[in-house]
Design a protein around this motif. Structure first.
Motif, mmCIF file in Angstrom:
data_model
loop_
_atom_site.group_PDB
_atom_site.id
_atom_site.type_symbol
_atom_site.label_atom_id
_atom_site.label_comp_id
_atom_site.label_asym_id
_atom_site.label_seq_id
_atom_site.Cartn_x
_atom_site.Cartn_y
_atom_site.Cartn_z
ATOM 1 N N VAL A 63 11.214 -3.067 9.314
ATOM 2 C CA VAL A 63 10.579 -3.542 8.295
ATOM 3 C C VAL A 63 9.106 -3.976 8.686
ATOM 4 O O VAL A 63 8.196 -3.563 7.898
ATOM 5 N N ASP A 64 8.854 -4.502 9.860
ATOM 6 C CA ASP A 64 7.475 -4.829 10.112
ATOM 7 C C ASP A 64 6.680 -3.512 10.267
ATOM 8 O O ASP A 64 5.648 -3.201 9.926
ATOM 9 N N PHE A 65 7.443 -2.402 10.873
ATOM 10 C CA PHE A 65 6.635 -1.199 11.203
ATOM 11 C C PHE A 65 6.479 -0.630 9.799
ATOM 12 O O PHE A 65 5.354 -0.130 9.590
ATOM 13 N N PHE A 66 7.371 -0.643 8.910
ATOM 14 C CA PHE A 66 7.148 0.077 7.721
ATOM 15 C C PHE A 66 5.878 -0.717 7.124
ATOM 16 O O PHE A 66 4.974 0.050 6.347
ATOM 17 N N GLY A 67 6.020 -2.034 6.892
ATOM 18 C CA GLY A 67 4.896 -2.639 6.475
ATOM 19 C C GLY A 67 3.358 -2.153 6.901
ATOM 20 O O GLY A 67 2.612 -1.817 6.022
ATOM 21 N N LYS A 68 3.369 -1.986 8.306
ATOM 22 C CA LYS A 68 2.077 -1.855 8.694
ATOM 23 C C LYS A 68 1.643 -0.315 8.198
ATOM 24 O O LYS A 68 0.545 0.145 7.701
ATOM 25 N N LEU A 69 2.669 0.694 8.224
ATOM 26 C CA LEU A 69 2.237 2.098 7.804
ATOM 27 C C LEU A 69 1.997 2.208 6.419
ATOM 28 O O LEU A 69 1.079 2.867 6.091
ATOM 29 N N VAL A 70 2.562 1.301 5.584
ATOM 30 C CA VAL A 70 2.434 1.472 4.007
ATOM 31 C C VAL A 70 1.050 0.734 3.793
ATOM 32 O O VAL A 70 0.515 1.482 2.981
ATOM 33 N N ALA A 71 0.813 -0.247 4.545
ATOM 34 C CA ALA A 71 -0.785 -0.822 4.283
ATOM 35 C C ALA A 71 -1.704 0.110 4.677
ATOM 36 O O ALA A 71 -2.684 0.119 4.115
ATOM 37 N N LEU A 72 -1.440 0.914 5.503
ATOM 38 C CA LEU A 72 -2.541 1.918 5.988
ATOM 39 C C LEU A 72 -2.500 3.321 5.427
ATOM 40 O O LEU A 72 -3.418 4.053 5.540
ATOM 41 N N ASP A 73 -1.567 3.509 4.591
ATOM 42 C CA ASP A 73 -1.235 4.732 3.694
ATOM 43 C C ASP A 73 -2.117 4.805 2.466
ATOM 44 O O ASP A 73 -1.334 4.820 1.493
ATOM 45 N N GLY A 74 -3.250 4.880 2.395
ATOM 46 C CA GLY A 74 -4.194 4.911 1.293
ATOM 47 C C GLY A 74 -3.902 6.194 0.469
ATOM 48 O O GLY A 74 -4.151 6.008 -0.768
#
Length: 197
Positions: free
Chosen positions: A55-66
């Motif tokens: 969940v932490d990893f996905f949150g980072k990825l999605v936040a950076l996925d403009g």
């Protein structure tokens, strides 16, 4: 980040050479996923659990996925492997808890339907991190079946879940690694088993 990406890409490359061996392809792709997300700090303390790290990893990825590459990848595959995986009770942990006689899981069918509704709602509103959490929750059950000897290699039983799981990992992992490489300054955590002289 460089070591993580290098390791993940190497395992993605190995998975691509598996041909029709979906079991091996899934396992190699899961290793690539581990290379991308696992943080050494989690192994040095009482870990919050592997799924919490997802969940932490996905949150980072999605936040950076403009560009919403993750959402678009999931959307393009929604009618295929992702949908089939979400409809498959054999990769739903409460099903196995009930089947194995663990108290408190007699309502696994209600949980399964509720999970499907929550997944559809998350997908509809574009909550990519939550969608990934649902998908990888199912993939984690599949990973456990394979890695812990709960299935037979190249079995004729339940092949769709292995094939679909491998297909999902195969299209998502390159997107994950690409996002990491596009954001090398982000704290991706310290790789587990770093190169030591």
């Amino acid at each position: 980040m460089g070591l993580r990406a290098h390791r993940a890409i190497s395992w993605i490359g190995r998975a691509e050479t598996c041909g029709d061996d979906d079991d091996a392809r899934f396992i190699f792709l899961w290793i690539a996923f581990n290379a991308a997300y696992a943080d050494e700090r989690e192994f040095q303390t009482v870990a919050p659990g592997e799924r919490a790290a997802f969940v932490d990893f996905f949150g980072k990825l999605v936040a950076l996925d403009g560009g919403r590459r993750i959402y678009n990848a999931l959307w393009q595959r929604f009618s295929g492997p992702v949908r089939m995986l979400m409809e498959n009770r054999y990769v739903f942990n409460p099903f196995w808890q009930h089947h194995n006689g663990i108290d408190g899981f007699a309502d696994w069918e209600d949980r399964f339907r509720a999970s499907a509704r929550s997944f559809a709602q998350a997908f509809q509103v574009g909550d990519s991190a939550r969608v990934l959490s649902f998908v990888f929750d199912r993939l984690y059950v599949l990973r456990n079946q394979l890695v812990h000897g709960g299935s037979t290699w190249n079995s004729g039983v339940n092949r769709a879940q292995v094939r679909d799981g491998a297909a999902i990992l195969a299209f998502l992992l390159p997107v994950f690694v690409d996002l990491m490489m596009d954001n090398p300054g982000k704290d991706w955590g310290k790789p587990f088993y770093p190169v030591v002289e």
